[in-house]
Every structure is written in structure tokens, then in C-alpha cells.
Design an enzyme around this catalytic site. Sequence first.
Site, PDB file in Angstrom:
ATOM      1  CB  ILE A 217      16.745  41.592-109.954  1.00 43.69           C
ATOM      2  CG1 ILE A 217      15.717  42.013-110.879  1.00 43.69           C
ATOM      3  CG2 ILE A 217      16.893  42.540-108.764  1.00 43.69           C
ATOM      4  CD1 ILE A 217      14.318  41.718-110.162  1.00 43.69           C
ATOM      5  N   GLY A 218      17.797  42.995-112.460  1.00 46.75           N
ATOM      6  CA  GLY A 218      18.288  44.498-112.731  1.00 46.75           C
ATOM      7  C   GLY A 218      18.892  44.469-114.381  1.00 46.75           C
ATOM      8  CD  GLU A 239      19.008  36.772-102.293  1.00 46.82           C
ATOM      9  OE1 GLU A 239      18.018  37.575-102.198  1.00 46.82           O
ATOM     10  OE2 GLU A 239      20.162  37.021-102.311  1.00 46.82           O
ATOM     11  N   GLY A 337      20.749  39.044 -99.850  1.00 49.89           N
ATOM     12  CA  GLY A 337      21.661  38.025 -99.761  1.00 49.89           C
ATOM     13  C   GLY A 337      22.944  38.631-100.518  1.00 49.89           C
TER      14      GLY A 337
END
Length: 432
Positions: A217-218, A239, A337
Site C-alpha cells: 500500500i502507498g 496479502e 507480511g
Amino acid sequence: MDYKEIYKSKIIDTETLMKKILKGNKTVVLGMAAMEPQSFLNNLKDCDFDNLRIFSCLDVVDFPVQKDPKFSSKFLNESWFYSNPTREAANMGIGTVTYIPNNLHLAGTDKLQNDKPDIYWGIASPMDKHGYLTLSLSVVYEKDMIENVDKIVLEVNPNAPRTHGDTQIHISEVDHVIEVDYPIPTIVNATPTKEDELIAGYIADLIEDSATLQLGIGGIPNAVASFLEHKRDLGIHTEMLTQGMIELLNKGVITNKKKTLWPGKMVCTFGLGEESMYDFVDDNPGILFLRGKYVNDPYVIAQNDKMVSINTALMVDLTGQVASESIGFKHYSGTGGQLDTHRGASMAKNGKGIIALHSTAKDGKISKIVPFLPEGTGVTVPRQDVDWVVTEHGAVHLKGKSLRERARLLISIADPVFREELKRIAISNHIY
């Protein structure tokens, strides 16, 4: 059997239930991320409890009691992964938050070996005609916990998408139902910076057609997704399911046709994105939510040919140690993860484990390629596991390389302003 009657018999309001089951020393494990039970959390501050411990992960809802010193002697949130609300509470220093070191695929099972919770409290989608609800957007550890706790409480929310995979739970297994109708938390894609796009370009060059991807994410992962539109037949074993993956699927870039495991299916263990993503996921048999202990198992991940894992980091030292969760003793996030997926991808046939980071922080004043990690910094990916490292200045392959080779390669992708100083320190410590 009349499942509607069974369902009705288990309906209760939050305040009454909390008074009933939180007396004494109690431990409650919550659904993860978007599946946090907001009715429970919002009522905690007005609830009379003796000694309450909560296990949670990637909190997206603020716990008012975490920031109130009067609860410090009788409330503790043990978190598998810090997010903004948890980090803010931890930094207050009042003792209401602590971190559980973990690799995500073992988070639930490791905890159960030592500390079995009393209650599971999470969100579910509404019941179908066969008596089944679903745990909706997360089965990272939820199913493992549900199978071991004494009481199962579900906040049934019509806004929670119905999902396929290992998310189903029958009403006969549930102890209490609370009917709610609040919005499921969303996140908006971070707008990539110029540096994000440069990094994404280098990463995209490492991704082959028919590769299977794990994206975090990001800004950097979002930028990577936008650089993959010319690729063909990509697959997803991840994940976290993200907005960018759905967009690539809609554009025909992701087809999942060439995956080694679960061909034709997107595989994930939790999802967090925009409302449009939740709409797409709802009752979609092409997206499987499977337990974290399976999805994130490195030996499962490694079975995917051309598996590519893309994660971000706070800093990398000149020997290749990756720090992604803390700077010194100041904790920011968690292992999550990252090590699971990095190891799995780097073990896969034609696979790649990629760690991406900006070369600097604080408006270019600090190098994120560092000679040594600050004292107290947690190592997220050990140097013996590191594979690829990418900054806006290039991509280097470290697996199998000596300390001398690693130092030289990492200095080559550091910001030019810091290269001479990094070289000087590396020489003085005999690793250049």
C-alpha cells in the site's frame, strides 16, 4: 430449519452485551482493518470493565480509550501492526498500546499457542437463505481465532460485501448478533510523487508478462500499478487486495490465466480500498479471500512461477538489512507480511522479492541508505534474505552478493549528495 428464527434469537444491543460479557479479566480479538467492529469500539469508553485486553491489527478506527490515561491501568491494546490511531496512542506513553512481533502468516496461530482470547468480535455481511454470513474483507487470522474462542460476536452490517473463499460462517456457530449500519472504512489511493514514479519505472522493468504479483500500500505500489498497463496476463496472489489491482483487472492487464496456483482467481487475505472496490468484490467468485496462514505462507507463495513481491521500507543499511517498521525504538508499523512475501517471491521459480524506498527523507536532508541502522531499530528483512532493492536512482540485485559488493551497489542507488560520505564510512569499516 428456520435460520431466520435462529438469527433473531441471537440479536442483542451492544451496550447490553458489553455489560454481560466484559466483566472480570477478558481478552477480545477484533476483526482486522476495515472489519473492526465500530459499535464495540465506540461504546468502550462508557463501558464498565475490570481488565480488558484487545488484540488487533492495522486499526483504521480510533479507540477513544487508548488515549485516555484513566484507562491505562485496566486497558491494553496488543497490536500486530501499528497504523495512525495505534501509533498516536503509543507515542503518548500512557501504556495502553504495545506491539506483537510477528510474521503475518503465523500471527494468529502463534498467539493461540500462548494466549487464547475469550471473545472474537468482528463484522459480517448479512446472512443468506442457507444461514451463512461472511467475514467479508478479512480472514488474516479471524477464522483461526473464531475456531478457538469461547464467544463469537458479529456486527452484521449491510454495507459489508459478501465474499468468497474461506470467509463463510454459519449462524449456528455465532453466539451474538448486533445489527449495525455504518459505512465500511475506506482509503483513497495515495497520489504518487515524482520519486514514486521513477521507482515504479525501475520496478516495472523487472516484472515480466504472466507474472504473479503481491503489491503493498502507498504511493510506490500505486505508481507501480500505473506502470504495468502494457503488461499481459498478470496474476494476483497478495496479502492485501488494493484499488490498483481492480483497475488493472478492469483494463485486462490482470487476467490470472497464467498463475501456477488458483488460475483464474485473484487470491488475497484482506482488502482495503475505496467503496468502488468493495462493490466489485461483493459476491464476486473470481476473488478468493483465504486464510493468512495459507496466503502468506512463503512456501505457498513460492509455488507461483514468476512471483514478484513489492514492499516498501524506511531504510536499508550498507549490508542489506531492511528496516520497515521502526527507527530506533520508535515504532511506526510492523513486519506484517513483508518477510513472508519477500521470502516466498525470492524462492519462487523466476521470482523476485523487491524492497522499494525513496533514497532520502526530510526534504532530502537524510539518506535512507544508511551505514548502520540506529540502535533499537527492528530488522524486518534480514540481509541474508534480501533480493532486490530499488530507489529512484536505480535497482540493484543483492542476493548472493558479498558485503563489499552490496555496499558498492547500495551506494550507487543512494542520493548522489550522500554517496561520498557513505563510501568513506564503508571504507573505514572495511566493507567497500
